[in-house]
Enzyme design. Structure first.
Site, PDB file in Angstrom:
ATOM      1  N   ASP A  78       0.865  -1.184   0.000  1.00 41.66           N
ATOM      2  CA  ASP A  78       0.000   0.000   0.000  1.00 41.66           C
ATOM      3  C   ASP A  78       0.905   1.239   0.000  1.00 41.66           C
ATOM      4  O   ASP A  78       1.614   1.471   0.972  1.00 41.66           O
ATOM      5  CB  ASP A  78      -0.897  -0.031   1.251  1.00 41.66           C
ATOM      6  CG  ASP A  78      -2.003   1.006   1.200  1.00 41.66           C
ATOM      7  OD1 ASP A  78      -1.854   1.996   0.451  1.00 41.66           O
ATOM      8  OD2 ASP A  78      -3.004   0.831   1.913  1.00 41.66           O
ATOM      9  N   ARG A 117      -0.057   4.420  -0.320  1.00 46.22           N
ATOM     10  CA  ARG A 117      -0.792   5.671  -0.093  1.00 46.22           C
ATOM     11  C   ARG A 117      -0.243   6.509   1.058  1.00 46.22           C
ATOM     12  O   ARG A 117       0.206   5.984   2.049  1.00 46.22           O
ATOM     13  CB  ARG A 117      -2.277   5.366   0.179  1.00 46.22           C
ATOM     14  CG  ARG A 117      -3.005   4.875  -1.037  1.00 46.22           C
ATOM     15  CD  ARG A 117      -4.414   4.445  -0.700  1.00 46.22           C
ATOM     16  NE  ARG A 117      -4.455   3.226   0.077  1.00 46.22           N
ATOM     17  CZ  ARG A 117      -5.563   2.644   0.498  1.00 46.22           C
ATOM     18  NH1 ARG A 117      -6.740   3.193   0.224  1.00 46.22           N
ATOM     19  NH2 ARG A 117      -5.512   1.521   1.188  1.00 46.22           N
TER      20      ARG A 117
HETATM   21  N1  LIG Z   1      -3.074  -2.258  -6.369  1.00 46.47           N
HETATM   22  C1  LIG Z   1      -4.366  -2.565  -6.330  1.00 46.47           C
HETATM   23  N2  LIG Z   1      -5.252  -1.636  -5.965  1.00 46.47           N
HETATM   24  C2  LIG Z   1      -6.552  -1.970  -5.929  1.00 46.47           C
HETATM   25  C3  LIG Z   1      -7.018  -3.239  -6.273  1.00 46.47           C
HETATM   26  N3  LIG Z   1      -8.365  -3.248  -6.146  1.00 46.47           N
HETATM   27  C4  LIG Z   1      -8.714  -2.012  -5.735  1.00 46.47           C
HETATM   28  N4  LIG Z   1      -7.621  -1.244  -5.591  1.00 46.47           N
HETATM   29  C5  LIG Z   1      -7.502   0.136  -5.118  1.00 46.47           C
HETATM   30  O1  LIG Z   1      -7.607   0.110  -3.721  1.00 46.47           O
HETATM   31  C6  LIG Z   1      -7.986   1.400  -3.262  1.00 46.47           C
HETATM   32  C7  LIG Z   1      -9.017   1.223  -2.154  1.00 46.47           C
HETATM   33  O2  LIG Z   1      -8.386   0.528  -1.136  1.00 46.47           O
HETATM   34  P1  LIG Z   1      -9.090  -0.586  -0.272  1.00 46.47           P
HETATM   35  O3  LIG Z   1      -8.028  -1.475   0.308  1.00 46.47           O
HETATM   36  O4  LIG Z   1     -10.205  -1.225  -1.049  1.00 46.47           O
HETATM   37  O5  LIG Z   1      -9.817   0.183   0.868  1.00 46.47           O
HETATM   38  P2  LIG Z   1      -9.163   1.180   1.920  1.00 46.47           P
HETATM   39  O6  LIG Z   1      -9.167   2.536   1.303  1.00 46.47           O
HETATM   40  O7  LIG Z   1      -7.859   0.666   2.424  1.00 46.47           O
HETATM   41  O8  LIG Z   1     -10.165   1.063   3.137  1.00 46.47           O
HETATM   42  P3  LIG Z   1     -11.631   1.645   3.266  1.00 46.47           P
HETATM   43  O9  LIG Z   1     -11.488   3.005   3.876  1.00 46.47           O
HETATM   44  O10 LIG Z   1     -12.344   0.719   4.141  1.00 46.47           O
HETATM   45  O11 LIG Z   1     -12.223   1.702   1.881  1.00 46.47           O
HETATM   46  C8  LIG Z   1      -8.478   2.153  -4.490  1.00 46.47           C
HETATM   47  O12 LIG Z   1      -7.480   3.103  -4.847  1.00 46.47           O
HETATM   48  C9  LIG Z   1      -8.554   1.081  -5.579  1.00 46.47           C
HETATM   49  O13 LIG Z   1      -8.222   1.598  -6.850  1.00 46.47           O
HETATM   50  C10 LIG Z   1      -6.062  -4.212  -6.659  1.00 46.47           C
HETATM   51  O14 LIG Z   1      -6.371  -5.356  -6.946  1.00 46.47           O
HETATM   52  N5  LIG Z   1      -4.749  -3.832  -6.687  1.00 46.47           N
END
Ligand SMILES: Nc1nc2c(ncn2[C@@H]2O[C@H](COP(=O)(O)OP(=O)(O)OP(=O)(O)O)[C@@H](O)[C@H]2O)c(=O)[nH]1
Length: 247
Positions: A172, A174
């Site tokens: 991750d 971010r």
């Molecule tokens: N690298 C990658 N990113 C993904 C995938 N599927 C969704 N995403 C990205 O994951 C991000 C969302 O993250 P999540 O882990 O679903 O949720 P979170 O933001 O950590 O947690 P919440 O606040 O509960 O939504 C978005 O930017 C999506 O584009 C994937 O298979 N691979």
């Protein structure tokens, strides 16, 4: 020119500069009234957007700055604010990472689209809150192109975490620092965070924001994203239930 003077006056009230790291600033533009249809009813939001840039000299008029920069090439994030976000005691906040496939195309490979919709519904129901929609968070910040490749690798049987690692990214990538600065700019009181991700809560606290509640939002489960949701619980530490917060 008279128009330039008028526009400069407008921009000086509309665009604010928040000091950021080193010599950078966050430029926040807004609010703009935005009517948004939610569950068949139109609700009035205030739309702000922002990007990070080297701080401009105080002598440079904003109009010149806007003309000089190719702003369309920037990663620009949004805040959609509802109700009396600045001063209400309670305010719901959704920090949403952009998901081109889920939010725009309605892909069921993830739960992003329904989570976003659900957050809008909760905010209008409660009466005060904001959605922070983060442009540089696509694919947990690996970007759209790499996400497309990561999806292809997942077809070989790897999960989301493994696929990221195979192409040389972290699980991750971010970062939330600039978002918390913007939240702070818009509101000084506590926030109730809509998320399953404990890292967002931790980062908010590190930024000095009082998170009074964490509200999990498990919505949008389908046969296509069962594995993705499982991995969130088993590998990336997402919360299954809302934790009890001690004040
Ligand atoms: N690298 C990658 N990113 C993904 C995938 N599927 C969704 N995403 C990205 O994951 C991000 C969302 O993250 P999540 O882990 O679903 O949720 P979170 O933001 O950590 O947690 P919440 O606040 O509960 O939504 C978005 O930017 C999506 O584009 C994937 O298979 N691979």
């Amino acid at each position: 020119m008279r128009t330039d003077i008028q526009v400069e006056k407008l921009l000086s009230e509309h665009v604010k500069q928040i000091p950021y790291r080193h010599d950078k600033s966050i430029y926040v533009s807004g609010p703009v009234a935005l009517p948004v249809a939610i569950a068949g009813q139109v609700h009035n939001f205030k739309w702000y957007c922002w990007f990070v840039e080297e701080a401009i000299s105080p002598e440079e008029p904003l109009i010149a700055f806007v003309r000089r920069h190719r702003l369309e090439e920037r990663q620009v994030s949004s805040a959609l604010v509802y109700g009396d976000f600045e001063t209400q005691d309670q305010a719901l906040v959704r920090i949403h990472s952009t998901c081109h496939t889920g939010d725009i195309f309605g892909s069921e490979k993830c739960d992003c689209g329904p989570q976003l919709k659900h957050a809008f519904e909760r905010i209008v129901e409660q009466g005060t809150g904001a959605i922070f929609y983060l442009a540089n968070h696509e694919g947990r910040s690996i970007g759209l192109f790499a996400k497309n490749i990561a999806y292809k690798i997942q077809e070989l049987g790897f999960d989301t975490v493994q696929a990221n690692e195979i192409i040389g990214y972290g699980i991750d990538e971010r970062r939330y620092e600039e978002t918390f600065k913007v939240i702070r700019y818009l509101r000084s009181g506590p926030i109730q965070l809509i998320t399953n991700n404990p890292e967002k809560v931790e980062e908010a606290r590190k930024a000095g924001i009082h998170v009074s509640d964490v509200l999990v939002n498990w919505v949008g489960g389908t046969i296509h994203n069962r594995n993705y949701m499982d991995v969130k619980i088993k590998k990336t530490g997402h919360l299954q239930v809302s934790p009890v917060i001690s004040s």
